[in-house]
Design a protein around this motif. Structure first.
Motif, PDB file in Angstrom:
ATOM      1  N   ALA A 108       0.834  -1.209   0.000  1.00  0.00           N
ATOM      2  CA  ALA A 108       0.000   0.000   0.000  1.00  0.00           C
ATOM      3  C   ALA A 108       0.868   1.260   0.000  1.00  0.00           C
ATOM      4  CB  ALA A 108      -0.928  -0.010   1.209  1.00  0.00           C
ATOM      5  N   HIS A 109       1.933   1.242   0.769  1.00  0.00           N
ATOM      6  CA  HIS A 109       2.865   2.378   0.798  1.00  0.00           C
ATOM      7  C   HIS A 109       3.476   2.587  -0.583  1.00  0.00           C
ATOM      8  CE1 HIS A 109       6.842   4.257   1.468  1.00  0.00           C
ATOM      9  NE2 HIS A 109       6.229   4.932   2.416  1.00  0.00           N
ATOM     10  N   ALA A 110       3.840   1.508  -1.260  1.00  0.00           N
ATOM     11  CA  ALA A 110       4.400   1.627  -2.608  1.00  0.00           C
ATOM     12  C   ALA A 110       3.353   2.159  -3.577  1.00  0.00           C
ATOM     13  CB  ALA A 110       4.911   0.260  -3.081  1.00  0.00           C
ATOM     14  N   MET A 111       2.103   1.735  -3.440  1.00  0.00           N
ATOM     15  CA  MET A 111       1.019   2.220  -4.302  1.00  0.00           C
ATOM     16  C   MET A 111       0.840   3.724  -4.155  1.00  0.00           C
ATOM     17  SD  MET A 111      -1.762  -0.799  -3.528  1.00  0.00           S
ATOM     18  CE  MET A 111      -3.131   0.016  -4.369  1.00  0.00           C
ATOM     19  N   ALA A 112       0.926   4.219  -2.915  1.00  0.00           N
ATOM     20  CA  ALA A 112       0.709   5.643  -2.655  1.00  0.00           C
ATOM     21  C   ALA A 112       1.748   6.512  -3.339  1.00  0.00           C
ATOM     22  CB  ALA A 112       0.720   5.895  -1.148  1.00  0.00           C
ATOM     23  N   GLY A 113       2.931   5.962  -3.606  1.00  0.00           N
ATOM     24  CA  GLY A 113       3.998   6.738  -4.212  1.00  0.00           C
ATOM     25  C   GLY A 113       4.101   6.617  -5.713  1.00  0.00           C
ATOM     26  N   LEU A 114       3.266   5.769  -6.339  1.00  0.00           N
ATOM     27  CA  LEU A 114       3.340   5.604  -7.784  1.00  0.00           C
ATOM     28  C   LEU A 114       2.743   6.809  -8.507  1.00  0.00           C
ATOM     29  CD1 LEU A 114       2.328   1.846  -8.267  1.00  0.00           C
ATOM     30  CD2 LEU A 114       4.585   2.859  -8.604  1.00  0.00           C
ATOM     31  N   PRO A 115       3.310   7.197  -9.646  1.00  0.00           N
ATOM     32  CA  PRO A 115       2.719   8.289 -10.438  1.00  0.00           C
ATOM     33  C   PRO A 115       1.309   7.900 -10.878  1.00  0.00           C
ATOM     34  CG  PRO A 115       4.917   7.717 -11.232  1.00  0.00           C
ATOM     35  CD  PRO A 115       4.524   6.646 -10.274  1.00  0.00           C
ATOM     36  N   THR A 116       0.401   8.843 -10.857  1.00  0.00           N
ATOM     37  CA  THR A 116      -0.976   8.546 -11.242  1.00  0.00           C
ATOM     38  C   THR A 116      -1.669   9.804 -11.737  1.00  0.00           C
ATOM     39  OG1 THR A 116      -3.116   7.687 -10.463  1.00  0.00           O
ATOM     40  CG2 THR A 116      -1.769   8.893  -8.870  1.00  0.00           C
ATOM     41  N   SER A 117      -2.581   9.623 -12.677  1.00  0.00           N
ATOM     42  CA  SER A 117      -3.407  10.731 -13.143  1.00  0.00           C
ATOM     43  C   SER A 117      -4.745  10.739 -12.412  1.00  0.00           C
ATOM     44  CB  SER A 117      -3.658  10.604 -14.654  1.00  0.00           C
ATOM     45  OG  SER A 117      -4.293   9.369 -14.954  1.00  0.00           O
ATOM     46  N   HIS A 118      -4.953   9.734 -11.541  1.00  0.00           N
ATOM     47  CA  HIS A 118      -6.186   9.643 -10.783  1.00  0.00           C
ATOM     48  C   HIS A 118      -6.045  10.366  -9.450  1.00  0.00           C
ATOM     49  CE1 HIS A 118      -6.675   6.442 -13.717  1.00  0.00           C
ATOM     50  NE2 HIS A 118      -7.953   6.354 -13.384  1.00  0.00           N
ATOM     51  N   ARG A 119      -7.159  10.509  -8.771  1.00  0.00           N
ATOM     52  CA  ARG A 119      -7.158  11.115  -7.452  1.00  0.00           C
ATOM     53  C   ARG A 119      -6.315  10.275  -6.494  1.00  0.00           C
ATOM     54  NH1 ARG A 119     -12.701  12.374  -4.178  1.00  0.00           N
ATOM     55  NH2 ARG A 119     -12.866  13.861  -5.891  1.00  0.00           N
ATOM     56  N   ARG A 120      -5.516  10.957  -5.660  1.00  0.00           N
ATOM     57  CA  ARG A 120      -4.729  10.243  -4.660  1.00  0.00           C
ATOM     58  C   ARG A 120      -5.569   9.999  -3.405  1.00  0.00           C
ATOM     59  NH1 ARG A 120       0.519   9.390  -5.408  1.00  0.00           N
ATOM     60  NH2 ARG A 120       1.660  10.596  -6.986  1.00  0.00           N
ATOM     61  N   PRO A 121      -5.187   9.010  -2.605  1.00  0.00           N
ATOM     62  CA  PRO A 121      -5.912   8.774  -1.344  1.00  0.00           C
ATOM     63  C   PRO A 121      -5.704   9.929  -0.374  1.00  0.00           C
ATOM     64  CG  PRO A 121      -3.935   7.418  -1.447  1.00  0.00           C
ATOM     65  CD  PRO A 121      -4.095   8.041  -2.809  1.00  0.00           C
ATOM     66  N   GLU A 122      -6.652  10.084   0.549  1.00  0.00           N
ATOM     67  CA  GLU A 122      -6.539  11.146   1.560  1.00  0.00           C
ATOM     68  C   GLU A 122      -5.374  10.884   2.504  1.00  0.00           C
ATOM     69  OE1 GLU A 122     -10.244  11.444   3.595  1.00  0.00           O
ATOM     70  OE2 GLU A 122     -11.171  12.648   2.018  1.00  0.00           O
ATOM     71  N   ARG A 123      -5.166   9.626   2.835  1.00  0.00           N
ATOM     72  CA  ARG A 123      -4.074   9.262   3.729  1.00  0.00           C
ATOM     73  C   ARG A 123      -3.815   7.766   3.600  1.00  0.00           C
ATOM     74  NH1 ARG A 123      -8.601  10.406   6.258  1.00  0.00           N
ATOM     75  NH2 ARG A 123      -9.548   9.029   7.807  1.00  0.00           N
ATOM     76  N   LEU A 124      -2.755   7.351   4.257  1.00  0.00           N
ATOM     77  CA  LEU A 124      -2.336   5.956   4.227  1.00  0.00           C
ATOM     78  C   LEU A 124      -2.405   5.410   5.645  1.00  0.00           C
ATOM     79  CD1 LEU A 124      -0.967   3.576   2.661  1.00  0.00           C
ATOM     80  CD2 LEU A 124       1.221   4.660   3.209  1.00  0.00           C
ATOM     81  N   VAL A 125      -3.109   4.283   5.814  1.00  0.00           N
ATOM     82  CA  VAL A 125      -3.269   3.675   7.138  1.00  0.00           C
ATOM     83  C   VAL A 125      -2.646   2.285   7.109  1.00  0.00           C
ATOM     84  CG1 VAL A 125      -4.885   2.938   8.919  1.00  0.00           C
ATOM     85  CG2 VAL A 125      -5.389   4.975   7.536  1.00  0.00           C
ATOM     86  N   LEU A 126      -1.675   2.053   7.986  1.00  0.00           N
ATOM     87  CA  LEU A 126      -0.941   0.789   8.032  1.00  0.00           C
ATOM     88  C   LEU A 126      -1.320   0.021   9.291  1.00  0.00           C
ATOM     89  CD1 LEU A 126       2.507   2.318   7.056  1.00  0.00           C
ATOM     90  CD2 LEU A 126       0.795   1.323   5.528  1.00  0.00           C
ATOM     91  N   LEU A 127      -1.622  -1.256   9.119  1.00  0.00           N
ATOM     92  CA  LEU A 127      -2.060  -2.096  10.229  1.00  0.00           C
ATOM     93  C   LEU A 127      -0.949  -3.069  10.616  1.00  0.00           C
ATOM     94  CD1 LEU A 127      -5.687  -2.900   8.957  1.00  0.00           C
ATOM     95  CD2 LEU A 127      -4.856  -0.865  10.179  1.00  0.00           C
ATOM     96  N   ASP A 128      -0.238  -2.737  11.677  1.00  0.00           N
ATOM     97  CA  ASP A 128       0.856  -3.554  12.213  1.00  0.00           C
ATOM     98  C   ASP A 128       1.793  -4.038  11.103  1.00  0.00           C
ATOM     99  OD1 ASP A 128       1.672  -4.292  14.884  1.00  0.00           O
ATOM    100  OD2 ASP A 128       1.589  -6.362  14.222  1.00  0.00           O
ATOM    101  N   SER A 129       2.200  -3.106  10.285  1.00  0.00           N
ATOM    102  CA  SER A 129       3.062  -3.389   9.134  1.00  0.00           C
ATOM    103  C   SER A 129       4.491  -2.943   9.442  1.00  0.00           C
ATOM    104  CB  SER A 129       2.524  -2.630   7.914  1.00  0.00           C
ATOM    105  OG  SER A 129       3.329  -2.841   6.789  1.00  0.00           O
ATOM    106  N   ILE A 130       5.453  -3.785   9.111  1.00  0.00           N
ATOM    107  CA  ILE A 130       6.862  -3.471   9.343  1.00  0.00           C
ATOM    108  C   ILE A 130       7.409  -2.718   8.138  1.00  0.00           C
ATOM    109  CG2 ILE A 130       9.151  -4.426   9.777  1.00  0.00           C
ATOM    110  CD1 ILE A 130       7.790  -6.862  11.007  1.00  0.00           C
TER     111      ILE A 130
END
Length: 287
Positions: A108-130
């Motif tokens: 999910a963190h990698a997805m948030a940083g990919l170039p995109t022409s679409h709307r970005r997410p409001e925020r990133l929420v990680l659930l016990d992720s290292i």
């Protein structure tokens, strides 16, 4: 002889549909437990908020690696691109939050940083992720049996919707075979496994579980993450995989802010407990 073909698996699992023009949570799930563990979270979300699970097990090159010794013919970047494409096809309108549990948080963190022409997410929420940072990148042989057996015990309990009490001290310095005997005794006492469960059967399940961990470890080691371009929230389980690090390594990858929240349960039961679902839902609601 060719091995039998496995049935096609879906990437998209909708557990709650958002209101028109409403807010949707897209949660990356890495397998191990079935995606249905997120039904409780769907019910805990505010009215009108949707939940769609993006299941990495829907990508054959990912899930088959857990059946073939943990060696995947893909990368974190490729997995992120594939899931982001699926998200864009699915998301028509409205705001959304991107989330991920365990290794799903890395993707999910990698997805948030990919170039995109679409709307970005409001925020990133990680659930016990290292975090995929150097401090937590390890060679396979560093993953000691006592550590893996402890995680496996958590996993067993969550598969049956309960906790298996087993003090980690009892597993210290034990090999896999001796450790699994203790795990079997504890799981039978907790009514997670039947008294007739054979030790070789439990060993087979353990080996498959470990191959899944090795797959994720081998995908993470060569990956070089970029900082997230949006705020990050971390829900850390009270019995986290790495309890000694409050931020689980994410601080350097969250230049736009990192909030850490404690969540009831362990790494796995945080997905099935109602009190944990309430905490996670509060982090996923619209801004």
């Amino acid at each position: 002889m060719q091995p039998p073909r496995s049935p096609e698996r879906s990437i998209i699992h909708r557990y709650r549909v958002a209101d028109p023009d409403g807010h949707t949570v897209y949660l990356v799930h890495p397998g191990a437990l079935d995606t249905s563990v997120h039904r409780g979270l769907a019910q805990a979300l505010p009215a009108g908020v949707g939940l769609t699970v993006l299941d990495l097990s829907g990508l054959p090159e990912y899930w088959q690696a857990a059946l073939t010794g943990g060696r995947a013919t893909t990368t974190v970047e490729d997995l992120a691109f594939r899931l982001l494409t699926a998200l864009h096809v699915d998301h028509i309108c409205g705001s959304y939050v991107l989330a991920g549990w365990s290794f799903g948080g890395v993707v999910a963190h990698a997805m948030a940083g990919l170039p995109t022409s679409h709307r970005r997410p409001e925020r990133l929420v990680l659930l016990d992720s290292i975090a995929p940072v150097e401090a937590y990148k390890q060679d396979d042989d560093v993953l000691e049996p006592s550590l893996l057996l402890g995680w496996f015990t958590m996993y067993l309990g969550a598969k049956r919707g309960r906790t298996v009490p087993l003090d980690a001290v009892r597993l210290a310095n034990l090999g896999v075979d001796d450790g699994l005997k203790l795990v079997l005794e504890a799981a039978i006492a907790a009514e997670v496994l039947l008294p007739s469960t054979p030790l070789p059967g439990l060993r087979k399940l353990y080996d498959t579980y470990v191959d899944g961990l090795l797959r994720n470890n081998r995908l993470t080691n060569p990956y070089r993450p970029l900082p997230a371009p949006l705020p990050v929230l971390l829900a850390k389980a009270e019995r986290s995989l790495i309890p000694q690090d409050r931020t689980m390594g994410w601080e350097s990858l969250a230049p736009h802010g990192l909030e850490v929240h404690s969540c009831p349960g362990d790494h796995y039961t945080m997905l099935i407990r109602a009190d944990a679902a309430a905490v996670i839902a509060s982090l996923l609601r619209p801004a």
